[in-house]
Enzyme design. Structure first.
Site, PDB file in Angstrom:
ATOM      1  N   CYS A  25      -7.289  -6.451   5.517  1.00 35.87           N
ATOM      2  CA  CYS A  25      -7.938  -5.175   5.183  1.00 35.87           C
ATOM      3  C   CYS A  25      -9.084  -4.823   6.125  1.00 35.87           C
ATOM      4  CB  CYS A  25      -8.437  -5.207   3.741  1.00 35.87           C
ATOM      5  SG  CYS A  25      -7.119  -5.457   2.549  1.00 35.87           S
ATOM      6  N   HIS A  68     -12.013  11.910   0.508  1.00 39.84           N
ATOM      7  CA  HIS A  68     -11.649  12.199   1.899  1.00 39.84           C
ATOM      8  C   HIS A  68     -12.748  11.812   2.886  1.00 39.84           C
ATOM      9  CE1 HIS A  68      -8.545  14.456  -0.219  1.00 39.84           C
ATOM     10  NE2 HIS A  68      -7.814  14.197   0.850  1.00 39.84           N
ATOM     11  N   GLU A 105      -7.295   0.590  -6.672  1.00 36.14           N
ATOM     12  CA  GLU A 105      -6.752   0.963  -5.362  1.00 36.14           C
ATOM     13  C   GLU A 105      -5.305   1.423  -5.499  1.00 36.14           C
ATOM     14  OE1 GLU A 105      -7.073  -2.270  -2.629  1.00 36.14           O
ATOM     15  OE2 GLU A 105      -9.265  -2.193  -2.604  1.00 36.14           O
TER      16      GLU A 105
END
Length: 115
Positions: A25, A68, A105
């Site tokens: 990750c 975003h 997630e």
């Protein structure tokens, strides 16, 4: 005797992050995060602990700053755990009696704090 009631809402946001030093990750990648929030309180004369619309508005105000974005610009190590802690803290600062925050997630990976 008035009982304490728990109410909750869910919302979501999309964001990118990387986990510094993590083998998989560590590269920038994104998620469509789901956030669940529960608060508690006494049922008022209007029959509600809090109007769901007001709760959703407050939660969305906190979560909107993540939508975003690259989370690393706001949270030093943006793990689900640290995102969860940040949301919990900011909601508590707004005066909500927060009982639980869950940040997922995806369907099978999440972090949750309960108080």
């Amino acid at each position: 005797m008035e009982e304490e009631m728990i109410i909750g809402i869910s919302t979501s946001f999309s964001a990118a992050h990387s986990i510094p030093g993590h083998k998989k990750c560590g590269k920038v990648h994104g998620h469509n995060f789901k956030v669940e929030v529960e608060i508690s309180g006494k049922v008022k004369e209007n029959g509600m602990v809090m109007d769901f619309f007001d709760l959703k508005r407050i939660v969305n105000e906190v979560v909107a700053k993540f939508d975003h974005t690259l989370l690393n610009e706001q949270i030093e190590i943006p793990t689900s755990e640290n995102i969860c802690l940040r949301i919990f803290s900011e909601l508590a600062e707004k005066g909500l009696n927060v009982r639980r925050v869950r940040v997922a997630e995806n369907e099978d990976k999440w972090a949750e704090i309960r108080r």
